[in-house]
Design an enzyme around this catalytic site. Structure first.
Site, PDB file in Angstrom:
ATOM      1  N   HIS A 142      19.572  -0.191  25.704  1.00 26.31           N
ATOM      2  CA  HIS A 142      19.377  -0.361  24.258  1.00 26.31           C
ATOM      3  C   HIS A 142      20.453   0.371  23.469  1.00 26.31           C
ATOM      4  O   HIS A 142      21.067  -0.187  22.550  1.00 26.31           O
ATOM      5  CB  HIS A 142      18.002   0.188  23.847  1.00 26.31           C
ATOM      6  CG  HIS A 142      16.854  -0.710  24.178  1.00 26.31           C
ATOM      7  ND1 HIS A 142      16.822  -2.039  23.855  1.00 26.31           N
ATOM      8  CD2 HIS A 142      15.668  -0.450  24.792  1.00 26.31           C
ATOM      9  CE1 HIS A 142      15.672  -2.571  24.261  1.00 26.31           C
ATOM     10  NE2 HIS A 142      14.952  -1.615  24.842  1.00 26.31           N
TER      11      HIS A 142
ATOM     12  N   THR B  71      -2.146   3.402  -8.060  1.00 29.10           N
ATOM     13  CA  THR B  71      -3.236   4.178  -8.651  1.00 29.10           C
ATOM     14  C   THR B  71      -2.696   5.399  -9.382  1.00 29.10           C
ATOM     15  O   THR B  71      -3.168   5.750 -10.475  1.00 29.10           O
ATOM     16  CB  THR B  71      -4.227   4.601  -7.562  1.00 29.10           C
ATOM     17  OG1 THR B  71      -4.698   3.440  -6.862  1.00 29.10           O
ATOM     18  CG2 THR B  71      -5.419   5.330  -8.164  1.00 29.10           C
TER      19      THR B  71
ATOM     20  N   HIS C 112      16.714   1.453  31.101  1.00 24.55           N
ATOM     21  CA  HIS C 112      16.254   0.562  30.023  1.00 24.55           C
ATOM     22  C   HIS C 112      16.678   1.119  28.657  1.00 24.55           C
ATOM     23  O   HIS C 112      17.275   0.391  27.847  1.00 24.55           O
ATOM     24  CB  HIS C 112      14.725   0.429  30.102  1.00 24.55           C
ATOM     25  CG  HIS C 112      14.140  -0.519  29.111  1.00 24.55           C
ATOM     26  ND1 HIS C 112      13.714  -1.780  29.435  1.00 24.55           N
ATOM     27  CD2 HIS C 112      13.915  -0.394  27.771  1.00 24.55           C
ATOM     28  CE1 HIS C 112      13.247  -2.386  28.358  1.00 24.55           C
ATOM     29  NE2 HIS C 112      13.343  -1.553  27.331  1.00 24.55           N
ATOM     30  N   GLU C 113      16.378   2.391  28.401  1.00 20.64           N
ATOM     31  CA  GLU C 113      16.702   2.980  27.106  1.00 20.64           C
ATOM     32  C   GLU C 113      18.215   3.145  26.940  1.00 20.64           C
ATOM     33  O   GLU C 113      18.746   2.980  25.831  1.00 20.64           O
ATOM     34  CB  GLU C 113      15.989   4.324  26.942  1.00 20.64           C
ATOM     35  CG  GLU C 113      14.473   4.244  26.993  1.00 20.64           C
ATOM     36  CD  GLU C 113      13.883   3.322  25.940  1.00 20.64           C
ATOM     37  OE1 GLU C 113      14.529   3.148  24.879  1.00 20.64           O
ATOM     38  OE2 GLU C 113      12.797   2.761  26.165  1.00 20.64           O
TER      39      GLU C 113
ATOM     40  N   PRO D 198       0.834  -1.216   0.000  1.00 24.85           N
ATOM     41  CA  PRO D 198       0.000   0.000   0.000  1.00 24.85           C
ATOM     42  C   PRO D 198       0.864   1.260   0.000  1.00 24.85           C
ATOM     43  O   PRO D 198       1.909   1.318   0.637  1.00 24.85           O
ATOM     44  CB  PRO D 198      -0.800  -0.127   1.307  1.00 24.85           C
ATOM     45  CG  PRO D 198      -0.755  -1.572   1.665  1.00 24.85           C
ATOM     46  CD  PRO D 198       0.553  -2.090   1.147  1.00 24.85           C
TER      47      PRO D 198
ATOM     48  N   THR E 121       2.455   2.760  -2.523  1.00 27.31           N
ATOM     49  CA  THR E 121       3.630   2.844  -3.395  1.00 27.31           C
ATOM     50  C   THR E 121       3.330   3.530  -4.723  1.00 27.31           C
ATOM     51  O   THR E 121       4.237   3.705  -5.533  1.00 27.31           O
ATOM     52  CB  THR E 121       4.193   1.440  -3.668  1.00 27.31           C
ATOM     53  OG1 THR E 121       3.131   0.571  -4.103  1.00 27.31           O
ATOM     54  CG2 THR E 121       4.819   0.855  -2.404  1.00 27.31           C
ATOM     55  N   GLY E 122       2.074   3.911  -4.975  1.00 27.28           N
ATOM     56  CA  GLY E 122       1.768   4.694  -6.172  1.00 27.28           C
ATOM     57  C   GLY E 122       1.154   3.921  -7.315  1.00 27.28           C
ATOM     58  O   GLY E 122       1.283   4.339  -8.466  1.00 27.28           O
TER      59      GLY E 122
END
Length: 605
Positions: free
Chosen positions: A423, A203, A419-420, A198, A200-201
């Site tokens: 990561h 139409t 926590h971040e 969906p 991606t052009g």
């Protein structure tokens, strides 16, 4: 009968009725005298009346000789007793003369017209609500017809899909010069199917073909063929192709073909799919009798090619499939160049840098990105759209909207910070990972209490086993940081665990990366949502012993990688503390500041 013929017929009918009415009125005024009843009695006494016809409402008669230029008269009767008394008093009296012809006509026609009008209004409202579009046009095609002057889109407005444009350029050449293509006995494909994700052009490409070829463009969605009445869809297919043949050369474009062309017999409920199957059968018949030499080309688009009926895709129907995929880096630059025409950019904007940060974006995503950046620049009162606006727009699209008003207690805030930071540091310590652009403990989206944004700077199509293990390590690093610092786990790593487990299971069951299980693929790639193939868990082609070995291999892989992430953070505990403290202080760290804080970061051996 077409609409113009209906209008002309009613004009003629009303004109004839008007002429008859005017003639009747003219005859009455010229030859018939309307007299009072007392005058009739005087005429009777004079003996000039030749004949009288007495009706319930009027008395008509003729004179022996014309009186005052009139040959006939009409009057309204009066009761004899009243007439005698009025004559004695010498009073002139008369009844009311009524034109009963017109009144009688209205008394019959007007109620019928009111009833028909109410009936048509109610039926039309019901038909529109049910999608029938009116009973008289229920079998007509709902295709929107765009003529040459309506279509302003050309191939210059479509970027990032050069291969697809090259394929469709042949269609344009055929529509402009069909004789040239038949010179050596070749024919154009009967149908061309545009396939791709969906946005991606697909139409837009179809409209560009019509704009380049300058021919009528019949556009309709696959869902508009199917109605509540059986047989309507098939009638609309016939009508659509008939209209296109009359307007040839022309293009028929059916969007969302999967709504119409889903494989027959798939997920059938008794009686539930008969109308759609009839419509599909009619489409197949039209394609079989479809002569490309007439100058009509059928284009269709779908993002679900795997569920289409095989009969649609065979040679002689949709002969050619054109892939309209997500753009690569150069394609994204071209698409951005198209969309930035309407905005005011800063001089230092480098589109290649934006394209590098938007790997995996479709054309629609890039259009939305440019619009979001312009809105952010407007909101901050800027005169131009700067690079920071694009960066914030990417974060908003990828991570969600910032929720600065969401209150988090200090304990949870501290857990999120570590926590971040976990990561970010593990991602920076391991080779082959995507760059960390920003780390923040500001809540975003629905449930994210913090986020670490990693965006690939190049398109990747293959990944090695080591790179997949590193991805799992980055996902588990937040949980490892919580274990290292607080010696407990929280629910904040739920999404990380799900994604890490999915990668690990794919490595074991699909990619054959476990030494014990060998180079064997035990599971197929998971189908798309609403795929008609049976779910993966119904397709198990291995024994219980193999299933246990797979579960054990996944568990061991995740535990090994988790231990690796824990070791990296343990050996860099001072840097982890430094980054987490700065996050608690600043809430957001950009890439440059993060690199400065992580000086001396060591990767585990």
């Amino acid at each position: 009968m077409n609409r113009g013929t209906q209008i002309n017929f009613w004009y003629v009918l009303f004109a004839v009725m008007g002429i008859v009415l005017l003639r009747d009125l003219w005859v009455q005024t010229q030859t018939v005298e309307s007299i009072p009843y007392s005058q009739l009695e005087r005429y009777l006494e004079q003996g000039v009346v030749e004949q009288v016809t007495i009706g319930s409402r009027a008395i008509h008669g003729t004179f022996k000789t014309p009186q005052n230029g009139k040959t006939a008269f009409v009057t309204t009767p009066v009761a004899p007793e009243l007439a005698a008394r009025l004559n004695e008093a010498g009073v002139t009296y008369a009844g009311a003369v009524e034109n009963t012809w017109f009144t009688t006509l209205l008394s019959w026609v007007l109620p019928a017209l009111v009833f028909v009008g109410i009936w048509m209004f109610v039926i039309r409202r019901m038909s529109n609500r049910l999608g029938a579009g009116g009973l008289m046009s229920i079998g007509k095609s709902k295709a929107k017809v765009y003529i040459e002057t309506d279509i302003k889109v050309t191939f210059a407005d479509v970027a990032g899909v050069d291969e697809a444009k090259a394929e469709l350029q042949e269609v344009v050449d055929f529509l402009q010069n069909p004789a040239e293509y038949g010179r050596l006995g070749a024919r154009m494909p009967k149908g061309i199917l545009l396939v791709g994700p969906p946005g991606t052009g697909k139409t837009l490409l179809a409209r560009a073909v019509a704009g380049e070829a300058k021919v009528p463009f019949f556009s309709i969605s696959g869902s508009e063929f199917v109605e509540m009445f059986v047989g309507v869809g098939a009638a609309r297919v016939r009508d659509l192709f008939e209209q296109a043949r009359k307007a040839a050369p022309a293009i028929i474009f059916i969007d969302e073909l999967d709504a119409l062309g889903r494989a027959r017999g798939a997920a059938t409920v008794h009686g539930g799919n008969e109308e759609r199957e009839q419509t599909l059968n009619q489409l197949l018949n039209e394609l079989d009798g479809f002569d490309p030499g007439q100058g009509v080309v059928l284009l269709s688009a779908t993002n679900r090619p795997e569920i289409l009926d095989p009969a649609l895709l065979r040679a002689g129907r949709f002969d050619r499939q054109v892939l309209v995929d997500r753009p690569d880096r150069q394609g994204r630059v071209q698409i951005l160049q198209v969309h930035i025409r309407k905005i005011v950019l800063a001089d230092d904007i480098v589109l290649d840098e934006i394209a590098a940060l938007t790997t995996g974006f479709s054309g629609a995503d890039l259009a939305n990105l440019v619009n979001e950046a312009a809105l952010l620049a407007t909101r901050r009162g800027g005169k131009v759209v700067a690079m920071e606006d694009f960066t914030h727009a990417i974060e908003r699209i990828v991570a969600g909207l910032e929720k600065r008003n969401r209150l988090i207690n200090p304990r949870e805030r501290e857990i999120v910070a570590y926590h971040e930071a976990g990561h970010a540091l593990v991602s920076m310590a391991l080779p082959g990972n995507d760059r960390v652009h920003k780390v923040s403990i500001i809540p975003r989206g629905v449930g994210a209490l913090g986020y670490t944004i990693q965006r690939p700077t190049e398109d990747r199509f293959l990944m090695t086993e080591a790179e997949l293990r590193n991805k799992i390590a980055v996902l588990l690093a937040g949980r490892a940081a919580e274990k290292l610092v607080f010696d407990h786990f929280s629910t904040g790593a739920a999404d990380d665990l799900a994604r890490a487990t999915d990668i690990a299971r794919s490595m074991v069951a699909r990619y054959g990366m476990d030494p014990e299980l060998g180079s064997v693929s035990y599971e197929q790639e998971r189908g798309h949502f609403l795929d008609q193939r049976p779910p993966v868990w119904f397709e198990r082609n291995y024994s219980e012993a193999t299933a246990e070995a797979m579960d054990r291999a996944v568990r061991n892989l995740v535990q090994d990688v988790f231990a690796q992430a824990l070791t990296i953070l343990s050996s860099n505990r001072d840097i982890l503390e430094r980054v987490a403290s700065r996050l608690l202080e600043r809430e957001t760290l950009e890439e440059e500041e993060l690199v400065d804080l992580a000086q001396g970061l060591r990767a585990a051996s």
